[in-house]
Design an enzyme around this catalytic site. Structure first.
Site, PDB file in Angstrom:
ATOM      1  N   ASN A   1       4.390  27.098  15.502  1.00  0.00           N
ATOM      2  CA  ASN A   1       5.983  25.489  14.577  1.00  0.00           C
ATOM      3  C   ASN A   1       5.505  24.278  16.630  1.00  0.00           C
ATOM      4  O   ASN A   1       6.031  23.589  16.109  1.00  0.00           O
ATOM      5  CB  ASN A   1       7.158  25.932  14.391  1.00  0.00           C
ATOM      6  CG  ASN A   1       7.682  26.584  15.916  1.00  0.00           C
ATOM      7  OD1 ASN A   1       6.778  26.311  17.051  1.00  0.00           O
ATOM      8  ND2 ASN A   1       9.077  26.136  15.575  1.00  0.00           N
TER       9      ASN A   1
ATOM     10  N   ASP B   1      10.684  31.922  29.172  1.00  0.00           N
ATOM     11  CA  ASP B   1      11.537  32.436  28.714  1.00  0.00           C
ATOM     12  C   ASP B   1      12.050  34.145  29.025  1.00  0.00           C
ATOM     13  O   ASP B   1      10.848  34.911  29.501  1.00  0.00           O
ATOM     14  CB  ASP B   1      11.195  31.852  27.731  1.00  0.00           C
ATOM     15  CG  ASP B   1       9.777  32.162  26.973  1.00  0.00           C
ATOM     16  OD1 ASP B   1       9.329  33.622  27.492  1.00  0.00           O
ATOM     17  OD2 ASP B   1       9.609  31.502  26.266  1.00  0.00           O
TER      18      ASP B   1
ATOM     19  N   GLU C   1      11.865  24.605  21.156  1.00  0.00           N
ATOM     20  CA  GLU C   1      11.299  24.166  20.054  1.00  0.00           C
ATOM     21  C   GLU C   1      11.121  22.283  19.207  1.00  0.00           C
ATOM     22  O   GLU C   1      12.500  22.255  19.911  1.00  0.00           O
ATOM     23  CB  GLU C   1      12.625  24.614  19.393  1.00  0.00           C
ATOM     24  CG  GLU C   1      12.725  26.102  19.268  1.00  0.00           C
ATOM     25  CD  GLU C   1      11.680  27.343  18.781  1.00  0.00           C
ATOM     26  OE1 GLU C   1      10.888  26.568  18.294  1.00  0.00           O
ATOM     27  OE2 GLU C   1      12.383  28.070  18.215  1.00  0.00           O
TER      28      GLU C   1
ATOM     29  N   HIS D   1       5.937  25.260  19.463  1.00  0.00           N
ATOM     30  CA  HIS D   1       6.473  25.341  20.902  1.00  0.00           C
ATOM     31  C   HIS D   1       5.906  25.663  21.173  1.00  0.00           C
ATOM     32  O   HIS D   1       4.161  26.778  21.462  1.00  0.00           O
ATOM     33  CB  HIS D   1       7.859  25.868  20.267  1.00  0.00           C
ATOM     34  CG  HIS D   1       8.002  27.840  20.126  1.00  0.00           C
ATOM     35  ND1 HIS D   1       8.688  28.393  19.620  1.00  0.00           N
ATOM     36  CD2 HIS D   1       6.534  28.486  20.831  1.00  0.00           C
ATOM     37  CE1 HIS D   1       8.121  30.342  19.534  1.00  0.00           C
ATOM     38  NE2 HIS D   1       7.202  29.870  20.262  1.00  0.00           N
TER      39      HIS D   1
HETATM   40  P1  PGA Z   1       2.075  34.767  19.972  1.00  0.00           P
HETATM   41  O1  PGA Z   1       3.916  33.701  20.367  1.00  0.00           O
HETATM   42  O2  PGA Z   1       1.363  34.815  21.052  1.00  0.00           O
HETATM   43  O3  PGA Z   1       3.177  36.424  19.773  1.00  0.00           O
HETATM   44  O4  PGA Z   1       1.255  34.578  18.898  1.00  0.00           O
HETATM   45  C1  PGA Z   1       3.174  32.450  21.293  1.00  0.00           C
HETATM   46  C2  PGA Z   1       4.170  32.156  21.028  1.00  0.00           C
HETATM   47  O5  PGA Z   1       5.258  31.737  20.185  1.00  0.00           O
HETATM   48  O6  PGA Z   1       4.817  30.848  21.909  1.00  0.00           O
END
Ligand code: PGA
Length: 242
Positions: free
Chosen positions: A136, A67, A143, A138
């Site tokens: 959450n 992404d 999302e 994702h």
């Molecule tokens: P993080 O993000 O590794 O910074 O916790 C993971 C994500 O949001 O997919």
């Protein structure tokens, strides 16, 4: 799904790096799907170290990142392209033309997304996809919602995600509101998947990811339908598993 619970972040990073090294050893021209965020930083540090020790060679691989924020130029310090150069691409020998990043450019974004999936297919598909997970649930920037999208697409980030990622920006307002992300189809087509999670903020999402139920409110739960997923979590992220 294979669940590996490790004692700490260093061990998580080493285990994840070992899986990537094994893949590249077995297939020097492997196609890797790569993730950004704070969780895989230690894994990239480990890969850079192993590369500098001559234990792994990335010169034949092709990469596709999951992404990218819409509207953040590649030079922006919070763009995922910047992150990848900083943590991996500038630290190892890897051919620039084999690096694929989602576009941050909103012009012709639908066409870009279509072509990104075509590029993945033309490369022979992803051999090993690395994933983080949002609090959450994702994966990539897919999302939670009523529906989940299959191909690479432009997505509106949720308030949860904007707030969680604001720690990297000067303010919540500075966080982009949209991103381009591989869809769940693009992710599920990978031959192998490793998902990394550290810290208690991920504990509920991890529990719901392996619960036996699939729900669009936890996009990672779809991984239960994939035949080769390894989840590596530290004790905190595993803290709500029964
Ligand atoms: P993080 O993000 O590794 O910074 O916790 C993971 C994500 O949001 O997919």
């Amino acid at each position: 799904m294979e669940l590996i619970i490790v004692d700490n972040y260093q061990e998580l990073s080493e285990r994840a790096a070992m899986l990537i090294v094994a893949e590249v050893e077995a297939k020097p021209r492997a196609v890797l799907g790569l993730a950004t965020g704070s969780t895989p930083e230690g894994m990239y540090a480990e890969l850079v170290k192993l590369n500098s020790e001559g234990k792994v060679d990335f010169s034949g691989i092709t990469t596709f990142n999951l992404d990218e924020y819409a509207g953040l130029a590649p030079e922006h310090e919070q763009s995922y392209y910047y992150y990848m150069r900083h943590h991996l691409f500038n630290q190892v020998k890897i051919r620039a033309e084999q690096i694929n990043m989602p576009s941050c450019d909103l012009e012709n974004v639908d066409q870009f997304c279509f072509e990104y999936d075509q590029r993945i297919a033309a490369a022979g598909g992803i051999d090993l996809q690395v994933l983080g997970i949002g609090g959450n649930g994702h994966i990539g920037f897919n999302e939670p919602g009523d529906q989940l999208r299959v191909p690479t697409h432009l997505v509106d980030l949720t308030e949860d995600t904007i707030l969680a990622n604001s720690r990297f920006f000067s303010s919540v307002e500075a966080v982009p509101k949209q991103a381009v992300t591989m869809g769940l189809g693009s992710i599920m087509l990978a031959n192998k998947i490793i998902l990394l999670a550290a810290g208690k903020a991920k504990a509920e999402a991890i529990t719901r990811t392996v619960s036996g139920l699939i729900t669009t409110s936890v996009p990672a739960s779809i991984l239960q339908l994939h035949r080769d997923v390894t989840i590596i979590v530290d004790r905190e992220a595993a803290g709500l598993l029964s």
